[in-house]
Write an enzyme that holds these catalytic residues in place. Structure first.
Site, PDB file in Angstrom:
ATOM      1  N   LYS A 114     108.654  63.273 -18.526  1.00  0.00           N
ATOM      2  CA  LYS A 114     107.201  63.479 -18.644  1.00  0.00           C
ATOM      3  C   LYS A 114     106.956  64.875 -19.155  1.00  0.00           C
ATOM      4  CE  LYS A 114     102.962  62.239 -18.096  1.00  0.00           C
ATOM      5  NZ  LYS A 114     102.817  62.631 -19.514  1.00  0.00           N
ATOM      6  N   GLN A 119     109.403  72.180 -17.449  1.00  0.00           N
ATOM      7  CA  GLN A 119     108.718  70.959 -17.011  1.00  0.00           C
ATOM      8  C   GLN A 119     109.477  70.262 -15.874  1.00  0.00           C
ATOM      9  OE1 GLN A 119     105.947  70.201 -19.461  1.00  0.00           O
ATOM     10  NE2 GLN A 119     105.088  69.219 -17.659  1.00  0.00           N
ATOM     11  N   LYS A 127     108.332  72.116 -12.708  1.00  0.00           N
ATOM     12  CA  LYS A 127     106.887  71.921 -12.530  1.00  0.00           C
ATOM     13  C   LYS A 127     106.607  70.510 -12.021  1.00  0.00           C
ATOM     14  CE  LYS A 127     104.470  72.925 -16.178  1.00  0.00           C
ATOM     15  NZ  LYS A 127     103.617  72.898 -17.410  1.00  0.00           N
ATOM     16  N   LYS A 151     109.862  67.262 -23.114  1.00  0.00           N
ATOM     17  CA  LYS A 151     108.848  67.889 -23.981  1.00  0.00           C
ATOM     18  C   LYS A 151     109.152  67.523 -25.412  1.00  0.00           C
ATOM     19  CE  LYS A 151     105.315  70.777 -23.607  1.00  0.00           C
ATOM     20  NZ  LYS A 151     104.465  71.060 -22.418  1.00  0.00           N
ATOM     21  N   GLY A 165      99.483  65.599 -24.129  1.00  0.00           N
ATOM     22  CA  GLY A 165      99.033  66.702 -24.977  1.00  0.00           C
ATOM     23  C   GLY A 165      99.682  68.032 -24.627  1.00  0.00           C
ATOM     24  N   ASP A 166      99.529  68.976 -25.517  1.00  0.00           N
ATOM     25  CA  ASP A 166      99.905  70.383 -25.316  1.00  0.00           C
ATOM     26  C   ASP A 166      99.192  71.125 -26.450  1.00  0.00           C
ATOM     27  OD1 ASP A 166     101.917  72.125 -23.627  1.00  0.00           O
ATOM     28  OD2 ASP A 166     102.168  72.842 -25.669  1.00  0.00           O
ATOM     29  N   THR A 180      94.159  70.779 -15.958  1.00  0.00           N
ATOM     30  CA  THR A 180      95.026  71.957 -15.935  1.00  0.00           C
ATOM     31  C   THR A 180      94.219  73.202 -15.552  1.00  0.00           C
ATOM     32  OG1 THR A 180      96.297  70.912 -17.699  1.00  0.00           O
ATOM     33  CG2 THR A 180      96.793  73.219 -17.209  1.00  0.00           C
ATOM     34  N   ASN A 201      92.086  73.768 -24.439  1.00  0.00           N
ATOM     35  CA  ASN A 201      91.848  72.882 -23.301  1.00  0.00           C
ATOM     36  C   ASN A 201      91.992  73.613 -21.961  1.00  0.00           C
ATOM     37  OD1 ASN A 201      93.418  71.126 -21.136  1.00  0.00           O
ATOM     38  ND2 ASN A 201      91.957  69.795 -22.164  1.00  0.00           N
ATOM     39  N   SER A 206      98.287  63.693 -15.058  1.00  0.00           N
ATOM     40  CA  SER A 206      98.926  62.712 -15.934  1.00  0.00           C
ATOM     41  C   SER A 206      99.657  61.667 -15.106  1.00  0.00           C
ATOM     42  CB  SER A 206      99.936  63.403 -16.863  1.00  0.00           C
ATOM     43  OG  SER A 206      99.295  63.978 -17.976  1.00  0.00           O
TER      44      SER A 206
END
Ligand code: NDP
Ligand code: 2IT
Length: 445
Positions: free
Chosen positions: A91, A112, A115, A127, A166-167, A210, A241, A377
């Protein structure tokens, strides 16, 4: 001092040349794991645990040809790094920015893992992205790129294997195009991406998550130190964002946010950022920040970097990696900052982080502070699995509980190993412990 940690850091540098961001992320994590590694050194070494942790399970690199509005064929490079699936499907987001290369995607994928573990939800680390720049492209060009990108990526992802999101540079528009192409190729409507639009399986509050989560964890930390964000002056970098929704929640909690920035320059509005205007400029019209000062003549626009020179209580870096260096940290401390919480991934350099911590600034690292996005997410994945959608209030209250729980988890982990108040150590150790116990249970894979 654990020599095993030193050996693995040296190997990573040697075996992954020209990937400074990846080296930085690995060094930061492994340095803080020393107390845990020292307690288990023989077993970890025998099982090559750290070598397995720093080597992605799989990395995919592919050609992305697409046709621009002049009929010219363009070629970009696409990446997906499937780093660690010990606790769930891979993810993590997709970054679209000209600076993207394998080392950047690996640093993001590595972060990630920990996290996602900290969210407490069943998601592994991954990622992806491309050096494609959506800026200045027409909607048709963005669609052409996204369709070509997904025409290769779809072979490797799925609702139970790998779920991108997204990123930087990947927002609702890009996720929509990517989802449409996946569905067309697979002939299957499934929750393969998160951050989807509300009419086709997206979750309420994912857009805000976020930035909101960043403020929820910051507020909880301040509360535990007898303080609150109310009445504080806040400096934010970025205008995307994460930044926009961090500003929104900070304002709702009674703080005054006086800056934001984009890749060209930054705004100082001593009366407080006008959020509706900022959203109109950055989200609706996709314009530059110069438009802000045109509309608010009492604000200042400056080219380049500079938000960290503004006096504040709380600093929230929400743009990109290594945007807050040692000199910036010195300025912030000289101006009396008490709290730095990272909305972006690895926005502070190692030297800046060390300086802030040495000067008793409360420092919340990105892998804890910005985990609300990926946590929500995972909530979107749950809703897709049960084919239901929850109300905004329900998702938002789960997000808040996750961020509060996350703060206490990293605080406890830091204290347990004798580093009370060091949330970098706490986040790395707490994130690592869950991943390691899952890896150990699953044998050598
Ligand atoms: P966006 O693309 O929405 O916004 C990024 C913002 O940062 C823009 O204002 C952009 O400027 C600025 N920016 C980007 N790159 C640079 C650069 N090289 N130099 C200066 N400014 C730059 O991305 P997000 O808000 O989603 O992401 C911001 C950060 O948060 C990233 O580090 C990301 O990895 C991290 N993050 C994002 C999550 C999410 O849910 N979206 C979750 C957790 C972390 P411009 O407007 O000019 O493009
Ligand atoms: O860095 C991140 O955590 C994200 N870009 C969000 C990832 C996700 O899967 O929601």
């Amino acid at each position: 001092m654990s020599s095993y940690v030193n050996e693995v850091i040296e190997r990573v540098i040697k075996e992954n040349p020209n990937e400074p961001e990846f080296h930085q992320a690995v060094r930061e994590v492994l340095e803080s794991l020393r107390p845990v590694v020292e307690l288990n050194e023989d077993q970890y070494r025998r099982d090559a645990l750290l070598e397995r942790l720093v080597n992605p399970e799989r990395q995919i690199k592919f050609r992305v040809p697409w046709i621009d509005d002049n009929g010219q064929v363009r070629v970009n490079t696409g990446y997906r790094v499937q780093f660690n699936s010990a606790i769930g499907p891979y993810k993590g987001g997709l970054r679209l920015h000209p600076s993207v290369n394998l080392g950047i995607i690996k640093f993001l994928g590595f972060e990630q893992i920990f996290k996602n573990s900290l969210t407490g939800l069943p998601i592994g680390g991954g990622k992806g992205g491309s050096d494609f720049d959506p800026k200045g492209k027409s909607d048709r060009e963005v669609m052409a790129f996204c369709q070509s990108f997904m025409s290769e990526l779809f072979k490797y992802i799925g609702a139970d294997t790998d779920v991108p999101a997204g990123d930087i540079g990947t927002g609702a528009r890009e996720i929509g195009f990517l989802f449409g192409q996946y569905k067309r190729l697979k002939g299957c409507f499934e929750g393969v991406l998160t951050g989807k639009g509300l009419p086709y399986g997206g979750s309420l509050a994912r857009t805000e998550a976020t930035g909101y989560g960043l403020l929820y964890i910051t507020e909880e930390m301040l509360k535990c130190h007898g303080q609150s964000i109310e009445g504080k002056t806040v400096v934010v970098s970025g205008a995307g964002n994460v930044a926009i929704h961090a500003i929104e929640k900070a304002q709702q909690l009674g703080a005054k946010v006086v800056t934001c920035s984009d890749s060209n320059g930054w705004i100082y509005d001593p009366d407080g950022i006008k959020l509706d205007l900022l959203k109109d400029i950055k989200i609706t019209k996709r314009q530059r920040l110069t438009e802000y000062t045109n509309a608010v003549p009492s604000s200042e626009y400056h080219e380049g970097k500079g938000v960290w020179s503004i006096k504040c209580d709380v600093a929230l870096p929400c743009a990109t990696q290594n945007e807050l260096g040692l000199d910036d940290a010195k300025l912030l401390v000289a101006n009396g900052v008490t709290t730095v919480a990272e909305g972006a991934n690895m926005p502070s350099t190692i030297e800046a982080t060390e300086y802030l911590k040495a000067n008793n600034v409360f420092f919340l690292p990105g892998k804890a502070a910005n985990a609300g996005g990926v946590a929500t997410s995972a909530l979107e994945m749950s809703q897709n699995s049960e084919r239901l959608s929850w109300s905004f209030e329900e998702v938002d209250s789960k997000l808040k509980d996750i961020m509060i729980g996350l703060y206490h988890n990293i605080d406890r982990a830091a204290e347990k190993y004798g580093f009370k108040g060091d949330y970098v150590v706490g986040a790395n150790i707490a994130g690592f412990e869950k991943v390691v116990s899952a890896m150990n249970a699953q044998g050598i894979v």
